[in-house]
Design an enzyme around this catalytic site. Structure first.
Site, mmCIF file in Angstrom:
data_model
loop_
_atom_site.group_PDB
_atom_site.id
_atom_site.type_symbol
_atom_site.label_atom_id
_atom_site.label_comp_id
_atom_site.label_asym_id
_atom_site.label_seq_id
_atom_site.Cartn_x
_atom_site.Cartn_y
_atom_site.Cartn_z
ATOM 1 N N GLY A 35 -2.104 0.911 8.171
ATOM 2 C CA GLY A 35 -1.162 1.468 7.312
ATOM 3 C C GLY A 35 -1.320 1.158 5.959
ATOM 4 N N ALA A 36 -1.720 2.174 4.956
ATOM 5 C CA ALA A 36 -2.003 1.544 3.568
ATOM 6 C C ALA A 36 -0.673 0.688 2.691
ATOM 7 C CB ALA A 36 -2.090 2.827 2.803
ATOM 8 N N GLN A 68 -3.077 6.786 16.703
ATOM 9 C CA GLN A 68 -1.905 6.161 15.973
ATOM 10 C C GLN A 68 -0.635 7.202 15.961
ATOM 11 O OE1 GLN A 68 -4.848 6.251 14.697
ATOM 12 N NE2 GLN A 68 -5.370 4.427 13.228
ATOM 13 N N ASP A 108 -4.832 6.639 2.198
ATOM 14 C CA ASP A 108 -5.193 5.192 2.202
ATOM 15 C C ASP A 108 -5.876 5.073 0.468
ATOM 16 O OD1 ASP A 108 -5.332 5.866 5.103
ATOM 17 O OD2 ASP A 108 -5.143 3.728 4.962
ATOM 18 N N LYS A 168 -6.753 9.251 7.208
ATOM 19 C CA LYS A 168 -7.242 9.078 8.453
ATOM 20 C C LYS A 168 -8.234 10.324 8.879
ATOM 21 C CE LYS A 168 -6.869 6.410 10.736
ATOM 22 N NZ LYS A 168 -7.912 5.376 10.869
HETATM 23 O O1 MRU Z 1 -6.593 3.091 10.394
HETATM 24 P P1 MRU Z 1 -5.080 3.116 9.944
HETATM 25 O O2 MRU Z 1 -4.158 3.285 11.132
HETATM 26 O O3 MRU Z 1 -4.737 1.985 8.863
HETATM 27 O O4 MRU Z 1 -4.788 4.552 8.971
HETATM 28 C C1 MRU Z 1 -3.809 5.006 8.515
HETATM 29 C C2 MRU Z 1 -3.763 6.037 7.750
HETATM 30 O O5 MRU Z 1 -4.671 6.704 7.650
HETATM 31 C C3 MRU Z 1 -2.173 6.471 7.119
HETATM 32 O O6 MRU Z 1 -2.175 7.811 7.263
HETATM 33 C C4 MRU Z 1 -2.230 6.054 5.680
HETATM 34 O O7 MRU Z 1 -2.540 4.665 5.585
HETATM 35 C C5 MRU Z 1 -1.058 6.109 5.096
HETATM 36 S S1 MRU Z 1 0.193 5.260 5.962
HETATM 37 C C6 MRU Z 1 1.619 5.776 4.954
#
Ligand code: MRU
Length: 326
Positions: free
Chosen positions: A50-51, A177, A218, A229
């Site tokens: 998650g970013a 997720q 992200d 995602k």
């Molecule tokens: O691969 P991940 O689980 O790190 O991907 C996360 C996402 O795509 C989230 O939507 C994004 O990071 C926003 S989190 C507030």
């Protein structure tokens, strides 16, 4: 037990403690990193993801380097090589690198993240109609941040304000997720949600059962193109076709003003094994090729608004001077 503990925190003596998201929803347990390499491994294997959480992890990585005496340039290089798409990681590493006291900076960024997400949630909550049915993708909740959440933070703020939102939770193939993490969070928060296979978004929207889509991000390019995602782009196209607002919720640390458009956002390629198997169970013929792009880019033209801690941004987006990493 209810409530959601901090996703990532610094323990005195030089330990980064994280919720081990690889084990959810089955077990709430923690994983510790005492070296940059241990933290890199946790990031790569999605123990933390998650970013915004990656932003804090980046700063904590630089704090670990300071404590263990590792050369900062080398530590930064290894941290940045773990996952390329979320710009927050680079932002957190840069913040830790230029801090006089990297430990204090990392601790400050973690608590600041929660405060920013609460502000973001307060700005976004009025966008959800009372009793609104929100569709979300992936996990942009407390687990994707130091705490509270971005897209799910908006839902959470609406819930706290008595707007009674309900959530369609995309399971989010291939790593799930949504099923594993977003459903777990909603359950703990007492916010009603219903899990759906990703492919159900179309029929739900066509049936008038979705009032808005809210996702995290992200990396957001200067023109408002949004990397998130994989599967997000398809949702935005569907939302536009059905006249449903498509909101992106992200802190300003997710904006990369140096990226002119989404075309220059690096998209992470992950192991094909995430697509051909799950939880050790093989779901495709042995050796059959698979492609696993972890993110996609939604053009700004499909984004109704971007919700940030500074307010709700509407198109046309011009974010050149935001989030510049020096
Ligand atoms: O691969 P991940 O689980 O790190 O991907 C996360 C996402 O795509 C989230 O939507 C994004 O990071 C926003 S989190 C507030």
């Amino acid at each position: 037990m209810t409530g959601i503990p901090p996703t990532i925190e610094w323990l005195e003596g030089g330990t980064v403690r994280m919720i081990d998201q690889r084990l959810l929803p089955g077990r709430l347990a923690f994983v510790d990193a005492r070296t940059v390499d241990e933290l890199c491994d946790a990031i790569r294997t999605l123990a933390i993801r998650g970013a915004p959480a990656l932003g804090v992890a980046g700063a904590m990585g630089m704090a670990l380097a300071a404590v263990t005496g590792e050369p900062p340039d080398d530590a930064a290089h290894r941290l940045l090589a773990t996952r390329p798409t979320a710009v927050n990681l680079a932002w957190g590493v840069a913040r830790g690198r230029r801090a006089e006291d990297p430990v204090a900076e990392a601790v400050r960024l973690a608590s600041d993240d929660v405060a920013r997400n609460r502000r973001l949630g307060a700005h976004g909550a009025p966008l959800i109609p009372v009793g609104g049915r929100v569709l979300t993708h992936c996990n942009a909740g407390a687990l994707a941040c130091a705490g509270y959440g971005t897209a799910l933070g908006v839902v959470r703020a609406a819930h706290e304000a008595g707007r009674r939102p309900t959530v369609w939770v995309d399971e989010t193939r291939p790593v799930l997720q949504g099923a594993r993490l977003t459903a777990w969070e909603l359950d703990r928060l007492g916010i009603p949600g219903r899990l759906v296979a990703d492919v159900m978004a179309g029929p739900l929207m066509a049936g008038g059962e979705v009032d808005c889509v809210i996702v995290g991000a992200d990396r957001i390019a200067a023109n408002g193109d949004v990397a998130n995602k994989v599967g997000t782009y398809g949702l935005a196209v569907l939302a536009r076709y059905h006249g449903i607002p498509f909101y992106v919720a992200a802190p300003l640390s997710t904006v990369d003003g140096q990226c002119p458009t989404g075309a220059s956002i690096p998209i992470e390629r992950r192991s094909p094994a995430e697509v051909t198997s799950f939880g050790g169970l093989v779901t495709a013929p042995a050796g059959f090729p698979a492609e696993n792009r972890a993110f996609d880019v939604t053009p700004a033209a499909l984004v109704t608004a971007i919700v940030t801690e500074a307010g709700v941004l509407r198109p046309p987006f011009a974010l050149q001077s935001v989030g510049v990493i020096s």
